[in-house]
Design a protein around this motif. Structure first.
Motif, PDB file in Angstrom:
ATOM      1  N   ARG A  36     -13.888 -11.318  -1.836  1.00 49.33           N
ATOM      2  CA  ARG A  36     -12.577 -11.747  -2.312  1.00 49.33           C
ATOM      3  C   ARG A  36     -12.681 -13.044  -3.103  1.00 49.33           C
ATOM      4  NH1 ARG A  36      -7.925  -9.606  -0.015  1.00 49.33           N
ATOM      5  NH2 ARG A  36      -8.342  -7.874   1.373  1.00 49.33           N
ATOM      6  N   ALA A  37     -11.639 -13.292  -3.898  1.00 48.21           N
ATOM      7  CA  ALA A  37     -11.557 -14.534  -4.662  1.00 48.21           C
ATOM      8  C   ALA A  37     -10.112 -15.008  -4.668  1.00 48.21           C
ATOM      9  CB  ALA A  37     -12.036 -14.314  -6.092  1.00 48.21           C
ATOM     10  N   VAL A  38      -9.929 -16.324  -4.737  1.00 53.18           N
ATOM     11  CA  VAL A  38      -8.592 -16.903  -4.851  1.00 53.18           C
ATOM     12  C   VAL A  38      -8.426 -17.323  -6.306  1.00 53.18           C
ATOM     13  CG1 VAL A  38      -7.061 -18.743  -4.065  1.00 53.18           C
ATOM     14  CG2 VAL A  38      -8.669 -17.707  -2.468  1.00 53.18           C
ATOM     15  N   VAL A  39      -7.356 -16.805  -6.948  1.00 50.95           N
ATOM     16  CA  VAL A  39      -7.124 -17.053  -8.364  1.00 50.95           C
ATOM     17  C   VAL A  39      -5.816 -17.820  -8.535  1.00 50.95           C
ATOM     18  CG1 VAL A  39      -6.913 -15.981 -10.638  1.00 50.95           C
ATOM     19  CG2 VAL A  39      -8.316 -14.887  -8.901  1.00 50.95           C
ATOM     20  N   ARG A  40      -5.837 -18.869  -9.363  1.00 46.41           N
ATOM     21  CA  ARG A  40      -4.653 -19.706  -9.586  1.00 46.41           C
ATOM     22  C   ARG A  40      -3.513 -18.884 -10.196  1.00 46.41           C
ATOM     23  NH1 ARG A  40      -6.938 -23.972 -11.689  1.00 46.41           N
ATOM     24  NH2 ARG A  40      -6.773 -25.177  -9.793  1.00 46.41           N
ATOM     25  N   GLY A  41      -2.365 -18.859  -9.509  1.00 46.23           N
ATOM     26  CA  GLY A  41      -1.177 -18.174 -10.009  1.00 46.23           C
ATOM     27  C   GLY A  41      -1.130 -16.678  -9.723  1.00 46.23           C
ATOM     28  N   ILE A  42      -2.123 -16.148  -9.023  1.00 48.89           N
ATOM     29  CA  ILE A  42      -2.195 -14.715  -8.733  1.00 48.89           C
ATOM     30  C   ILE A  42      -2.056 -14.486  -7.229  1.00 48.89           C
ATOM     31  CG2 ILE A  42      -3.604 -12.617  -8.956  1.00 48.89           C
ATOM     32  CD1 ILE A  42      -2.821 -13.778 -11.658  1.00 48.89           C
ATOM     33  N   ASN A  43      -1.367 -13.416  -6.830  1.00 50.16           N
ATOM     34  CA  ASN A  43      -1.185 -13.046  -5.432  1.00 50.16           C
ATOM     35  C   ASN A  43      -0.566 -14.202  -4.638  1.00 50.16           C
ATOM     36  OD1 ASN A  43      -1.281 -11.232  -3.315  1.00 50.16           O
ATOM     37  ND2 ASN A  43      -3.358 -11.743  -2.721  1.00 50.16           N
ATOM     38  N   VAL A  44       0.542 -14.720  -5.172  1.00 46.32           N
ATOM     39  CA  VAL A  44       1.221 -15.868  -4.569  1.00 46.32           C
ATOM     40  C   VAL A  44       2.198 -15.385  -3.504  1.00 46.32           C
ATOM     41  CG1 VAL A  44       2.719 -17.844  -5.018  1.00 46.32           C
ATOM     42  CG2 VAL A  44       0.985 -17.200  -6.681  1.00 46.32           C
ATOM     43  N   ALA A  45       2.153 -16.027  -2.333  1.00 47.39           N
ATOM     44  CA  ALA A  45       3.068 -15.700  -1.233  1.00 47.39           C
ATOM     45  C   ALA A  45       3.766 -16.978  -0.795  1.00 47.39           C
ATOM     46  CB  ALA A  45       2.293 -15.096  -0.069  1.00 47.39           C
ATOM     47  N   LYS A  46       4.953 -16.822  -0.259  1.00 47.06           N
ATOM     48  CA  LYS A  46       5.700 -17.971   0.262  1.00 47.06           C
ATOM     49  C   LYS A  46       5.416 -18.080   1.751  1.00 47.06           C
ATOM     50  CE  LYS A  46       9.051 -18.372  -3.237  1.00 47.06           C
ATOM     51  NZ  LYS A  46       8.561 -19.381  -4.126  1.00 47.06           N
ATOM     52  N   ARG A  47       5.114 -19.292   2.183  1.00 49.62           N
ATOM     53  CA  ARG A  47       4.820 -19.532   3.590  1.00 49.62           C
ATOM     54  C   ARG A  47       5.737 -20.642   4.115  1.00 49.62           C
ATOM     55  NH1 ARG A  47       2.853 -15.237   4.075  1.00 49.62           N
ATOM     56  NH2 ARG A  47       0.654 -14.733   3.991  1.00 49.62           N
ATOM     57  N   HIS A  48       6.220 -20.471   5.342  1.00 50.62           N
ATOM     58  CA  HIS A  48       7.020 -21.509   5.982  1.00 50.62           C
ATOM     59  C   HIS A  48       6.063 -22.492   6.628  1.00 50.62           C
ATOM     60  CE1 HIS A  48      10.941 -19.463   5.616  1.00 50.62           C
ATOM     61  NE2 HIS A  48      10.176 -18.397   5.562  1.00 50.62           N
ATOM     62  N   GLN A  49       6.217 -23.772   6.281  1.00 52.19           N
ATOM     63  CA  GLN A  49       5.307 -24.785   6.786  1.00 52.19           C
ATOM     64  C   GLN A  49       6.071 -25.793   7.648  1.00 52.19           C
ATOM     65  OE1 GLN A  49       2.525 -26.072   3.943  1.00 52.19           O
ATOM     66  NE2 GLN A  49       1.964 -27.910   5.028  1.00 52.19           N
ATOM     67  N   LYS A  50       5.547 -26.030   8.811  1.00 51.02           N
ATOM     68  CA  LYS A  50       6.143 -26.988   9.732  1.00 51.02           C
ATOM     69  C   LYS A  50       5.848 -28.408   9.259  1.00 51.02           C
ATOM     70  CE  LYS A  50       6.759 -27.093  14.720  1.00 51.02           C
ATOM     71  NZ  LYS A  50       6.251 -26.599  15.986  1.00 51.02           N
ATOM     72  N   GLN A  51       6.793 -29.292   9.439  1.00 49.88           N
ATOM     73  CA  GLN A  51       6.601 -30.675   9.016  1.00 49.88           C
ATOM     74  C   GLN A  51       5.640 -31.391   9.950  1.00 49.88           C
ATOM     75  OE1 GLN A  51      10.215 -32.784   8.422  1.00 49.88           O
ATOM     76  NE2 GLN A  51       9.215 -34.684   7.860  1.00 49.88           N
ATOM     77  N   THR A  52       4.720 -32.146   9.337  1.00 47.90           N
ATOM     78  CA  THR A  52       3.791 -32.974  10.111  1.00 47.90           C
ATOM     79  C   THR A  52       3.890 -34.409   9.590  1.00 47.90           C
ATOM     80  OG1 THR A  52       1.950 -32.621   8.601  1.00 47.90           O
ATOM     81  CG2 THR A  52       2.176 -31.043  10.417  1.00 47.90           C
ATOM     82  N   ALA A  53       3.149 -35.301  10.176  1.00 50.84           N
ATOM     83  CA  ALA A  53       3.159 -36.689   9.725  1.00 50.84           C
ATOM     84  C   ALA A  53       2.622 -36.805   8.306  1.00 50.84           C
ATOM     85  CB  ALA A  53       2.331 -37.545  10.668  1.00 50.84           C
TER      86      ALA A  53
END
Length: 107
Positions: A36-53
């Motif tokens: 597999r490869a990670v490509v900029r702007g491709i296969n983008v998903a939205k993720r909920h991120q918890k707030q940290t410091a």
């Protein structure tokens, strides 16, 4: 043991199949063990991120890995998708070449 990837970090690629078909981007990183490869702007998903410091919370967009078989390298000569081959130069150095034009991809 996984096969050697013909796509490397920094390569310009085009998606040849899937929901992002036709889109172009740059390879951010490769995962050879999973093909597999990670490509900029491709296969983008939205993720909920918890707030940290260190980080703000909320919904963030993140590029997910895509199968290398769904990507094609862009030919440096004409900008169209090409397959990748290998050639040994006169000084014994092995380089990647575009099958479409015969152009050396990495010098």
């Amino acid at each position: 043991m996984s096969a050697k990837l013909k796509i490397r970090k920094g390569d310009k690629v085009v998606v040849i199949t899937g929901k992002d078909k036709g889109k172009q981007g740059e390879v951010i990183r490769t995962i050879p063990s999973e093909n597999r490869a990670v490509v900029r702007g491709i296969n983008v998903a939205k993720r909920h991120q918890k707030q940290t410091a260190a980080q703000e919370g909320g919904i963030v967009s993140k590029e997910l890995p895509i199968q290398v078989s769904n990507l094609a390298l862009i030919d440096p000569k004409d900008g169209k998708p090409t397959r990748v081959g290998y050639k040994t130069l006169g000084d014994g150095k092995k380089v990647r070449v575009a099958k479409r034009s015969g152009e050396v991809i990495d010098g």
